[in-house]
Design an enzyme around this catalytic site. Sequence first.
Site, short mmCIF file in Angstrom:
data_model
loop_
_atom_site.label_atom_id
_atom_site.label_comp_id
_atom_site.label_asym_id
_atom_site.label_seq_id
_atom_site.Cartn_x
_atom_site.Cartn_y
_atom_site.Cartn_z
N ASP A 87 0.80 -1.34 0.02
CA ASP A 87 -0.07 -0.06 0.10
C ASP A 87 0.89 1.22 0.08
O ASP A 87 0.71 2.36 -0.54
CB ASP A 87 -0.92 -0.08 1.11
N HIS A 137 -5.63 -3.50 5.52
CA HIS A 137 -5.13 -3.91 4.27
C HIS A 137 -6.19 -4.45 3.33
O HIS A 137 -6.42 -5.71 2.99
CB HIS A 137 -4.06 -4.79 4.13
N1 LIG Z 1 -0.31 -8.58 1.91
C1 LIG Z 1 -0.40 -8.11 0.49
O1 LIG Z 1 0.00 -6.78 0.39
C2 LIG Z 1 -0.76 -9.03 -0.35
C3 LIG Z 1 -1.22 -10.18 -0.23
N2 LIG Z 1 -1.50 -11.33 -1.21
C4 LIG Z 1 -1.89 -12.51 -0.91
O2 LIG Z 1 -0.80 -13.53 -0.91
C5 LIG Z 1 -1.39 -14.71 -1.04
C6 LIG Z 1 -0.42 -15.42 -2.01
O3 LIG Z 1 -0.77 -14.97 -3.37
P1 LIG Z 1 0.30 -15.61 -4.47
O4 LIG Z 1 1.53 -15.83 -4.33
O5 LIG Z 1 -0.43 -14.81 -5.82
O6 LIG Z 1 -0.65 -16.84 -4.58
P2 LIG Z 1 -0.03 -18.49 -5.35
O7 LIG Z 1 -1.39 -19.32 -5.39
O8 LIG Z 1 0.35 -17.96 -6.68
O9 LIG Z 1 0.82 -19.14 -4.38
C7 LIG Z 1 0.39 -19.38 -3.16
C8 LIG Z 1 1.39 -20.58 -2.55
O10 LIG Z 1 0.99 -20.97 -1.51
C9 LIG Z 1 1.34 -22.12 -1.36
N3 LIG Z 1 0.34 -22.94 -0.37
C10 LIG Z 1 -0.94 -23.27 -0.06
N4 LIG Z 1 -0.96 -23.89 1.05
C11 LIG Z 1 0.02 -23.72 1.79
C12 LIG Z 1 0.56 -24.46 3.03
N5 LIG Z 1 -0.37 -25.17 3.77
N6 LIG Z 1 1.73 -24.34 3.15
C13 LIG Z 1 2.49 -23.61 2.38
N7 LIG Z 1 2.20 -23.16 1.15
C14 LIG Z 1 1.13 -23.15 0.75
C15 LIG Z 1 0.69 -22.73 -2.77
O11 LIG Z 1 1.17 -24.11 -2.87
C16 LIG Z 1 1.21 -21.71 -3.65
O12 LIG Z 1 2.53 -21.99 -4.11
C17 LIG Z 1 -2.74 -14.57 -1.20
O13 LIG Z 1 -3.44 -14.83 -0.05
C18 LIG Z 1 -2.98 -13.32 -1.54
O14 LIG Z 1 -4.10 -12.67 -1.47
C19 LIG Z 1 -1.24 -10.73 -2.57
C20 LIG Z 1 -0.97 -9.59 -3.04
C21 LIG Z 1 -0.62 -8.49 -1.94
O1 LIG Z 2 -5.72 -7.35 -4.03
C1 LIG Z 2 -5.21 -8.64 -3.75
O2 LIG Z 2 -6.19 -9.26 -3.65
C2 LIG Z 2 -4.12 -8.66 -3.18
C3 LIG Z 2 -3.64 -7.58 -2.45
O3 LIG Z 2 -3.76 -7.69 -1.13
C4 LIG Z 2 -3.05 -6.40 -2.87
O4 LIG Z 2 -2.59 -6.36 -4.30
O5 LIG Z 2 -2.93 -5.50 -2.47
#
Ligand SMILES: NC(=O)C1=CN([C@@H]2O[C@H](COP(=O)(O)OP(=O)(O)OC[C@H]3O[C@@H](n4cnc5c(N)ncnc54)[C@H](O)[C@@H]3O)[C@@H](O)[C@H]2O)C=CC1
Ligand SMILES: O=C([O-])CC(=O)C(=O)O
Length: 346
Positions: free
Chosen positions: A182, A209
Amino acid sequence: MRTSMLTSIVRRSSTTGASYVSRRGFASGSAPERKVAVLGAAGGIGQPLSLLMKLNPLVSSLSLYDIAGTPGVAADVSHINTRSEVVGFAGEEQLGKALEGADVVIIPAGVPRKPGMTRDDLFNINAGIVKSLCTAIAKYCPNALVNMISNPVNSTVPIAAEVFKKAGTYDEKKLFGVTMLDVVRAKTFYAGKAKVNVAEVNLPVVGGHAGITILPLFSQATPKANLSNEEIVALTKRTQDGGTEVVEAKAGKGSATLSMAYAGAIFADACLKGLNGVPDVVECAFVQSNVTELPFFASKVRLGKNGVEEVLGLGPLNDYEKQGLEALKPELLSSIEKGIKFAKEN
Ligand SMILES: NC(=O)C1=CN([C@@H]2O[C@H](COP(=O)(O)OP(=O)(O)OC[C@H]3O[C@@H](n4cnc5c(N)ncnc54)[C@H](O)[C@@H]3O)[C@@H](O)[C@H]2O)C=CC1
Ligand SMILES: O=C([O-])CC(=O)C(=O)O
């Protein structure tokens, strides 16, 4: 080469604005041993985040864990000629080894959004994932700093806190919801509108967030610019909807991964600097807080040898920001309570 690469990454983004090398507090090559574990390392965020952590000379051991796919990611990243030793761990039976001795654990594990979903729609799947990972953290590396990326952050951080409380390991100084993206977005959008050098822009983003709980404080942005009220409203909305902008552009292929990896790497670097005793490391994060009446809140945080050294106040808000602050509280509180309830009942 490797130092200059990371220096340019960090110099452009640090809240305090100072360069990586001059603020390390020790000569290159003498940084203490630090183990960083990435949980969800084979995912969309996990892979580029693992790459960026491999480029960070403060890391001596890089532990890459996922339910599958990590041997390949680890083999690939391990060929990069930087300081850290890289080991991949796949499957729950290897989670303990992945975590043992970790100083910082970064969690981008869980499902991402598709168009039309809110972050809260991820709760049902991600709450359980976060709970099981935090149970293992309490067992294998109870003193680690935990950087929670998995959504909904407004609920997953309270879940983690409850899991740690149940295990008797909770230390509020060591748990962070990563809201750095953010801040990264607000800086970028502000620089574009204000026509100032993005590398010099600084401003806090507070609250939580998700949607309106994300509250950028453009009145505190530097360098100052004379933006109209309409421009500030548009910048605020764009920052609040930044995640959705990416989700829609990716059209079903997930949410922000590359910018999140960057933001996550910057935040983890700040945690490592704090652990290493570098002074005046300040970034925004979602932490246990007394800044408002809510039990968790994102604001500027001073990082130190034990994690959170000081949760900083909000500073002066204008009327628009005061309204935004009051408006976000009910939603943020209900997301926090949802997380606590889940952890207590499961
Ligand atoms: N805090 C923030 O600003 C943001 C948060 N996110 C969040 O981050 C998370 C991941 O996003 P992506 O990488 O795009 O998803 P993705 O689906 O590409 O990767 C997630 C990974 O987590 C793994 N996974 C699932 N269960 C698991 C477990 N029990 N133990 C270990 N690994 C496990 C999967 O195998 C996969 O490799 C989502 O919840 C998303 O909303 C995404 C962008 C920004
Ligand atoms: O928007 C989403 O789902 C992933 C996230 O938290 C971000 O990009 O800020």
